[in-house]
Design a protein around this motif. Sequence first.
Motif, PDB file in Angstrom:
ATOM      1  N   ASP A  88      34.917  55.459  41.992  1.00 54.78           N
ATOM      2  CA  ASP A  88      35.270  54.433  42.959  1.00 54.78           C
ATOM      3  C   ASP A  88      34.221  53.317  42.855  1.00 54.78           C
ATOM      4  O   ASP A  88      33.035  53.584  42.726  1.00 54.78           O
ATOM      5  CB  ASP A  88      35.267  55.030  44.374  1.00 54.78           C
ATOM      6  CG  ASP A  88      35.904  54.081  45.381  1.00 54.78           C
ATOM      7  OD1 ASP A  88      37.038  53.619  45.116  1.00 54.78           O
ATOM      8  OD2 ASP A  88      35.257  53.785  46.400  1.00 54.78           O
ATOM      9  N   GLY A  89      34.671  52.059  42.831  1.00 51.07           N
ATOM     10  CA  GLY A  89      33.733  50.935  42.708  1.00 51.07           C
ATOM     11  C   GLY A  89      33.611  50.398  41.292  1.00 51.07           C
ATOM     12  O   GLY A  89      32.987  49.367  41.072  1.00 51.07           O
ATOM     13  N   ASP A  90      34.204  51.084  40.305  1.00 52.08           N
ATOM     14  CA  ASP A  90      34.107  50.643  38.908  1.00 52.08           C
ATOM     15  C   ASP A  90      35.089  49.516  38.577  1.00 52.08           C
ATOM     16  O   ASP A  90      36.254  49.573  38.981  1.00 52.08           O
ATOM     17  CB  ASP A  90      34.455  51.788  37.942  1.00 52.08           C
ATOM     18  CG  ASP A  90      33.305  52.762  37.736  1.00 52.08           C
ATOM     19  OD1 ASP A  90      32.174  52.432  38.149  1.00 52.08           O
ATOM     20  OD2 ASP A  90      33.558  53.834  37.164  1.00 52.08           O
ATOM     21  N   MET A  91      34.600  48.579  37.804  1.00 56.36           N
ATOM     22  CA  MET A  91      35.499  47.703  37.056  1.00 56.36           C
ATOM     23  C   MET A  91      35.920  48.502  35.825  1.00 56.36           C
ATOM     24  O   MET A  91      35.106  49.252  35.267  1.00 56.36           O
ATOM     25  CB  MET A  91      34.771  46.442  36.591  1.00 56.36           C
ATOM     26  CG  MET A  91      34.523  45.424  37.664  1.00 56.36           C
ATOM     27  SD  MET A  91      36.059  44.547  38.043  1.00 56.36           S
ATOM     28  CE  MET A  91      35.424  42.882  38.099  1.00 56.36           C
ATOM     29  N   VAL A  97      40.797  46.004  35.721  1.00 56.89           N
ATOM     30  CA  VAL A  97      41.192  46.446  37.054  1.00 56.89           C
ATOM     31  C   VAL A  97      39.953  46.937  37.791  1.00 56.89           C
ATOM     32  O   VAL A  97      38.886  47.136  37.187  1.00 56.89           O
ATOM     33  CB  VAL A  97      42.258  47.569  36.984  1.00 56.89           C
ATOM     34  CG1 VAL A  97      43.511  47.069  36.258  1.00 56.89           C
ATOM     35  CG2 VAL A  97      41.705  48.828  36.315  1.00 56.89           C
ATOM     36  N   HIS A  98      40.073  47.137  39.080  1.00 53.79           N
ATOM     37  CA  HIS A  98      38.950  47.649  39.861  1.00 53.79           C
ATOM     38  C   HIS A  98      39.411  48.862  40.656  1.00 53.79           C
ATOM     39  O   HIS A  98      40.502  48.862  41.222  1.00 53.79           O
ATOM     40  CB  HIS A  98      38.411  46.565  40.811  1.00 53.79           C
ATOM     41  CG  HIS A  98      37.117  46.948  41.433  1.00 53.79           C
ATOM     42  ND1 HIS A  98      37.048  47.629  42.623  1.00 53.79           N
ATOM     43  CD2 HIS A  98      35.839  46.794  41.011  1.00 53.79           C
ATOM     44  CE1 HIS A  98      35.765  47.860  42.906  1.00 53.79           C
ATOM     45  NE2 HIS A  98      35.014  47.358  41.935  1.00 53.79           N
ATOM     46  N   VAL A  99      38.545  49.883  40.695  1.00 57.80           N
ATOM     47  CA  VAL A  99      38.863  51.096  41.461  1.00 57.80           C
ATOM     48  C   VAL A  99      38.379  50.875  42.892  1.00 57.80           C
ATOM     49  O   VAL A  99      37.178  50.777  43.142  1.00 57.80           O
ATOM     50  CB  VAL A  99      38.186  52.341  40.846  1.00 57.80           C
ATOM     51  CG1 VAL A  99      38.669  53.601  41.575  1.00 57.80           C
ATOM     52  CG2 VAL A  99      38.474  52.441  39.354  1.00 57.80           C
ATOM     53  N   GLU A 119      31.065  39.434  44.138  1.00 56.28           N
ATOM     54  CA  GLU A 119      30.619  39.054  42.789  1.00 56.28           C
ATOM     55  C   GLU A 119      31.651  39.493  41.736  1.00 56.28           C
ATOM     56  O   GLU A 119      31.966  38.734  40.812  1.00 56.28           O
ATOM     57  CB  GLU A 119      29.253  39.679  42.479  1.00 56.28           C
ATOM     58  CG  GLU A 119      28.720  39.224  41.119  1.00 56.28           C
ATOM     59  CD  GLU A 119      27.619  40.122  40.571  1.00 56.28           C
ATOM     60  OE1 GLU A 119      27.516  41.286  41.015  1.00 56.28           O
ATOM     61  OE2 GLU A 119      26.871  39.646  39.695  1.00 56.28           O
ATOM     62  N   GLU A 120      32.141  40.712  41.849  1.00 55.88           N
ATOM     63  CA  GLU A 120      33.131  41.201  40.878  1.00 55.88           C
ATOM     64  C   GLU A 120      34.371  40.312  40.880  1.00 55.88           C
ATOM     65  O   GLU A 120      34.900  39.957  39.830  1.00 55.88           O
ATOM     66  CB  GLU A 120      33.516  42.654  41.198  1.00 55.88           C
ATOM     67  CG  GLU A 120      32.423  43.640  40.804  1.00 55.88           C
ATOM     68  CD  GLU A 120      32.632  45.033  41.384  1.00 55.88           C
ATOM     69  OE1 GLU A 120      32.107  45.989  40.800  1.00 55.88           O
ATOM     70  OE2 GLU A 120      33.332  45.175  42.423  1.00 55.88           O
ATOM     71  N   ARG A 121      34.797  39.959  42.054  1.00 52.86           N
ATOM     72  CA  ARG A 121      35.958  39.058  42.148  1.00 52.86           C
ATOM     73  C   ARG A 121      35.659  37.709  41.512  1.00 52.86           C
ATOM     74  O   ARG A 121      36.498  37.139  40.818  1.00 52.86           O
ATOM     75  CB  ARG A 121      36.341  38.838  43.628  1.00 52.86           C
ATOM     76  CG  ARG A 121      37.265  39.886  44.180  1.00 52.86           C
ATOM     77  CD  ARG A 121      38.033  39.371  45.416  1.00 52.86           C
ATOM     78  NE  ARG A 121      38.763  40.470  46.025  1.00 52.86           N
ATOM     79  CZ  ARG A 121      39.915  40.957  45.547  1.00 52.86           C
ATOM     80  NH1 ARG A 121      40.468  40.425  44.473  1.00 52.86           N
ATOM     81  NH2 ARG A 121      40.512  41.968  46.144  1.00 52.86           N
TER      82      ARG A 121
END
Length: 375
Positions: free
Chosen positions: A226-229, A249-251, A257-259
């Motif tokens: 959970d939390g991984d790109m 995708v993202h879990v 920041e990821e977005r």
Amino acid sequence: MTDTSPAPFTEQDYAARMYRAAREAALVGLSGLLVTPGPDLVWMCGYRPPAVTEHLTLLVLAADSEPYLLVPALERGDAQAAPGAGAVRITAWQDGQDAYAAAAGLLRAHGRYGVSDGTWAVHLLGLQAALPLSSYRPLSTALPLLRAVKDERELARLTAAGAAADAAYADLLGVRFAGRREREVADVLARLLRDHGHERVEFTVVGSGPNGADPHHMAGDRRIEDGDMVVLDFGGLKDGYGSDTTRTVHVGEPTVEERAVHEVVRAAQQAAFEAVKPGVPCQEIDRAARAVITDAGYGAYFTHRTGHGIGVSTHEPPYLVEGEHSPLAPGMCFSIEPGVYLPGRFGVRVEDIVSCGQDGGRRLNTTSRELAVVG
Ligand code: ZN
Ligand code: ZN
Ligand code: ZN
């Protein structure tokens, strides 16, 4: 949904391709082309030998002669069954006979030949020993764009391959990621590509978390959390033509920041897509993507070229890279796949296959390029 295979290419189609190849070879000062098993041979005469081995299979094209296909006698039947067999003269060498002497009989002693990039060294060295005054250039150097412009039927196949890869991605969004190893997700992806009509799966990249920051990572034993790109880059061949698409995708819920990083890559991919037009040098597509990523401060983390051609192989010229001045032309098909790779943290890549039309680009991958949240 039923999926019908397209009508096969005809003997006349293959004859026209070989005729054009021989003529273009002559125009660049070559005596002819020597084509060995692989994408060039499939494209020229529809022949894929049962196995690529130390037994020489060689298509000889020259502007002043008809095409000859030299095959091991044991594989004559396979060659005769190829859809383009009627457009070549098939000649066989017997086991125990010197295959290179047989080939030399079809070549000029002082000939300058373009040779398929994937030709085994043992074959090229054998030809050179049989004809010491002959010389050779790789086909990708001599005629890099020979297969680059696709006709309508090739475009239809590439479009169908792209749609099949998209369908596999849509299905994949419904599977569980958290807690599974990358390899397991890669296996699911391969099965989905086959379910959607691919006869060959060439790569199923699943780069989770820090692994996504390595553009050459395939899939390993890391357990996705959970939390991984997760970078998903996959493709293969459907009805002989390639697919290749990437979505990241993202879990669970992504961070701000990821977005933001994903949005930079998506915008770069869009800018490069909008730059596609006949006459535009390949490097300008790379520059369009790179400008967006550099402006956002991530220029140092976009560490590879923006794209590559696709056809009967999944990676071929033209390359969308700085220094490639060849202009785009209607019918060319290539990937646009910028990325940002943050070492030790995560990576983002977004990739579509795009064809160049008269007025601009057309995407052959049409799944959403927004950051998808998976479970
Ligand atoms: Zn995260
Ligand atoms: Zn790819
Ligand atoms: Zn690619």
